[in-house]
Design a protein around this motif. Structure first.
Motif, PDB file in Angstrom:
ATOM      1  N   VAL A   1       2.883   0.536   5.011  1.00  0.00           N
ATOM      2  CA  VAL A   1       3.535   0.814   3.734  1.00  0.00           C
ATOM      3  C   VAL A   1       3.667   2.327   3.598  1.00  0.00           C
ATOM      4  CG1 VAL A   1       3.392   0.611   1.228  1.00  0.00           C
ATOM      5  CG2 VAL A   1       2.593  -1.275   2.677  1.00  0.00           C
ATOM      6  N   LEU A   2       4.889   2.818   3.385  1.00  0.00           N
ATOM      7  CA  LEU A   2       5.148   4.247   3.221  1.00  0.00           C
ATOM      8  C   LEU A   2       5.511   4.523   1.768  1.00  0.00           C
ATOM      9  CD1 LEU A   2       7.388   4.908   6.363  1.00  0.00           C
ATOM     10  CD2 LEU A   2       4.896   4.754   6.212  1.00  0.00           C
ATOM     11  N   MET A   3       4.877   5.532   1.178  1.00  0.00           N
ATOM     12  CA  MET A   3       5.139   5.910  -0.206  1.00  0.00           C
ATOM     13  C   MET A   3       5.365   7.411  -0.285  1.00  0.00           C
ATOM     14  SD  MET A   3       2.155   3.591  -1.962  1.00  0.00           S
ATOM     15  CE  MET A   3       1.027   4.027  -0.619  1.00  0.00           C
ATOM     16  N   GLY A   4       6.355   7.807  -1.087  1.00  0.00           N
ATOM     17  CA  GLY A   4       6.622   9.228  -1.247  1.00  0.00           C
ATOM     18  C   GLY A   4       7.735   9.458  -2.231  1.00  0.00           C
ATOM     19  N   PRO A   5       8.065  10.719  -2.495  1.00  0.00           N
ATOM     20  CA  PRO A   5       9.175  11.035  -3.397  1.00  0.00           C
ATOM     21  C   PRO A   5      10.465  10.370  -2.908  1.00  0.00           C
ATOM     22  CG  PRO A   5       7.916  12.996  -2.866  1.00  0.00           C
ATOM     23  CD  PRO A   5       7.417  11.929  -1.955  1.00  0.00           C
TER      24      PRO A   5
ATOM     25  N   GLN B   1      10.323   7.692  -6.842  1.00  0.00           N
ATOM     26  CA  GLN B   1       9.515   7.309  -5.676  1.00  0.00           C
ATOM     27  C   GLN B   1      10.202   6.247  -4.838  1.00  0.00           C
ATOM     28  OE1 GLN B   1       5.114   6.807  -5.989  1.00  0.00           O
ATOM     29  NE2 GLN B   1       5.492   4.689  -5.344  1.00  0.00           N
ATOM     30  N   SER B   2       9.967   6.337  -3.551  1.00  0.00           N
ATOM     31  CA  SER B   2      10.400   5.300  -2.610  1.00  0.00           C
ATOM     32  C   SER B   2       9.161   4.670  -1.980  1.00  0.00           C
ATOM     33  CB  SER B   2      11.286   5.893  -1.506  1.00  0.00           C
ATOM     34  OG  SER B   2      12.515   6.359  -2.016  1.00  0.00           O
ATOM     35  N   THR B   3       9.195   3.346  -1.871  1.00  0.00           N
ATOM     36  CA  THR B   3       8.123   2.608  -1.207  1.00  0.00           C
ATOM     37  C   THR B   3       8.757   1.702  -0.166  1.00  0.00           C
ATOM     38  OG1 THR B   3       6.773   2.619  -3.226  1.00  0.00           O
ATOM     39  CG2 THR B   3       6.173   1.049  -1.498  1.00  0.00           C
ATOM     40  N   LEU B   4       8.328   1.856   1.077  1.00  0.00           N
ATOM     41  CA  LEU B   4       8.906   1.102   2.185  1.00  0.00           C
ATOM     42  C   LEU B   4       7.823   0.310   2.898  1.00  0.00           C
ATOM     43  CD1 LEU B   4      11.035   3.942   3.858  1.00  0.00           C
ATOM     44  CD2 LEU B   4      11.714   2.453   1.966  1.00  0.00           C
ATOM     45  N   LEU B   5       8.150  -0.917   3.256  1.00  0.00           N
ATOM     46  CA  LEU B   5       7.328  -1.658   4.210  1.00  0.00           C
ATOM     47  C   LEU B   5       8.081  -1.640   5.519  1.00  0.00           C
ATOM     48  CD1 LEU B   5       4.906  -3.465   4.935  1.00  0.00           C
ATOM     49  CD2 LEU B   5       6.319  -5.429   4.319  1.00  0.00           C
ATOM     50  N   VAL B   6       7.484  -1.053   6.558  1.00  0.00           N
ATOM     51  CA  VAL B   6       8.193  -0.888   7.823  1.00  0.00           C
ATOM     52  C   VAL B   6       7.412  -1.525   8.962  1.00  0.00           C
ATOM     53  CG1 VAL B   6       9.246   1.264   7.037  1.00  0.00           C
ATOM     54  CG2 VAL B   6       7.143   1.348   8.375  1.00  0.00           C
ATOM     55  N   ARG B   7       8.164  -2.016   9.905  1.00  0.00           N
ATOM     56  CA  ARG B   7       7.608  -2.444  11.176  1.00  0.00           C
ATOM     57  C   ARG B   7       7.750  -1.277  12.142  1.00  0.00           C
ATOM     58  NH1 ARG B   7      10.395  -7.013  15.033  1.00  0.00           N
ATOM     59  NH2 ARG B   7       9.474  -6.321  16.999  1.00  0.00           N
TER      60      ARG B   7
ATOM     61  N   ASP C   1       7.118  11.947  10.100  1.00  0.00           N
ATOM     62  CA  ASP C   1       7.350  12.642   8.835  1.00  0.00           C
ATOM     63  C   ASP C   1       6.068  12.671   8.010  1.00  0.00           C
ATOM     64  OD1 ASP C   1       8.175  13.628   6.418  1.00  0.00           O
ATOM     65  OD2 ASP C   1      10.043  12.476   6.367  1.00  0.00           O
ATOM     66  N   PRO C   2       5.403  13.811   7.886  1.00  0.00           N
ATOM     67  CA  PRO C   2       4.132  13.880   7.166  1.00  0.00           C
ATOM     68  C   PRO C   2       4.284  13.781   5.656  1.00  0.00           C
ATOM     69  CG  PRO C   2       4.811  16.078   7.847  1.00  0.00           C
ATOM     70  CD  PRO C   2       5.800  15.131   8.439  1.00  0.00           C
ATOM     71  N   ARG C   3       5.504  13.752   5.147  1.00  0.00           N
ATOM     72  CA  ARG C   3       5.688  13.678   3.697  1.00  0.00           C
ATOM     73  C   ARG C   3       5.404  12.290   3.152  1.00  0.00           C
ATOM     74  NH1 ARG C   3      11.681  15.654   3.043  1.00  0.00           N
ATOM     75  NH2 ARG C   3      11.860  14.282   4.881  1.00  0.00           N
TER      76      ARG C   3
END
Length: 301
Positions: free
Chosen positions: A228-232, A254-260, A267-269
């Motif tokens: 799960v990726l979370m960030g601006p 905010q954007s929240t992504l579930l990625v495979r 990207d450290p952000r």
């Protein structure tokens, strides 16, 4: 996984059509022996169809299945002796007592363990002399499980066995199932909508949606391949280029992504977290695209 680990279930291109309707399409799965595999998906995804084909009650329109090294055949007594199938409607004779069911099973099955069935009923406080019609839904399900296990199968196929059970009855059912797996050479493939309950006892997952396999493999491996990726809030083109975005949620900030994951995250952000199983399953069931399924356990060997 060890190359020598045998497979209890293996299918290739397994497809079932009923007229113009396709109930299951191009199903390829591998279930290692000795595992508890959770079969999940929405209503109409093909779970019951798959279980019925694996136990020989339905024939595929295309493809093939190997169950304990054999082609499912309802006329093969050796095959049937190794399979325990518990249908969702819990088929029992309502006027017959539990003791009567146990006695009948002894006349129909070559390696019947009547003592084990009686012991399971006794441990649960279920009277053997009461007609099935007078038992609660949970007691009838426990009786059906005890009868299925008394057959001493090598593969247990369970179709929504906990659908009508209250939380205590589900706990008792899963406890009995866990004990059975621990006691013998038993593989379980169990369909259910109850993610939390299945997560307690399962180490393998098959997820069906729209009649196709969406996920298949060891639960730990599946979870490890997702984040799960979370960030601006930002453009996600770079992430979509390098990884498979299963679900994206955006607010004004905010954007929240579930990625495979298809490799390392550069990207450290992004703030990175591990998904839980329910979150992952719901995301795949709500995904409108068709990413390629994860490698099955067999492909990852």
């Amino acid at each position: 996984m060890s190359m020598a680990q045998p497979l209890a279930v293996e299918t290739h291109g397994l497809t079932k059509r009923f007229g113009a309707k396709t109930a299951l399409e191009d199903c390829g799965i591998e279930v290692p022996a000795g595992r508890v595999s959770a079969l999940m998906g929405p209503n109409g995804a093909g779970k019951t169809t798959l279980l019925r084909m694996l136990c020989g009650l339905a024939r595929p329109s295309e493809g093939e299945a190997a169950v304990l090294g054999r082609r499912p055949d309802p006329d093969d007594s050796a095959f049937l002796a190794d399979i325990g199938f518990l249908a969702q409607d819990i088929p029992l004779y309502r006027r017959m007592t539990a003791a009567g069911h146990i006695a009948l099973g002894g006349r129909l099955n070559a390696r019947w363990d009547a003592d084990a069935a009686r012991e399971r009923m006794g441990a649960l406080g279920i009277a053997l002399d009461r007609p099935v019609a007078t038992l609660s839904g949970g007691q009838r399900t426990q009786l059906a499980l005890a009868l299925t296990l008394a057959k001493k199968p090598r593969l247990l196929l369970l179709d929504e066995p906990m659908a009508a059970l209250d939380p205590l009855a589900r706990h008792q059912f899963l406890t009995a199932l866990t004990e059975a797996v621990a006691d013998g050479d038993l593989t379980v493939l169990m369909s259910s909508h109850l993610v939390h309950d299945l997560e307690r006892v399962s180490d393998h997952l098959i997820l069906l949606d729209s009649s196709r396999v969406r996920l298949a493999g060891d639960i730990d491996d599946i979870l490890a391949q997702h984040r799960v990726l979370m960030g601006p809030r930002r453009d996600t083109t770079a992430i979509e280029r390098d990884h498979t975005v299963v679900k994206a949620t955006h607010t004004a900030r905010q954007s929240t992504l579930l990625v495979r994951l298809n490799g390392p995250l550069h990207d450290p952000r992004w703030e990175v977290a591990e998904p839980d199983l329910e979150e992952l399953i719901l995301a795949y069931m709500g995904h409108t695209g068709r990413p390629a399924p994860l490698a099955t356990t067999g492909e990852a060997r």
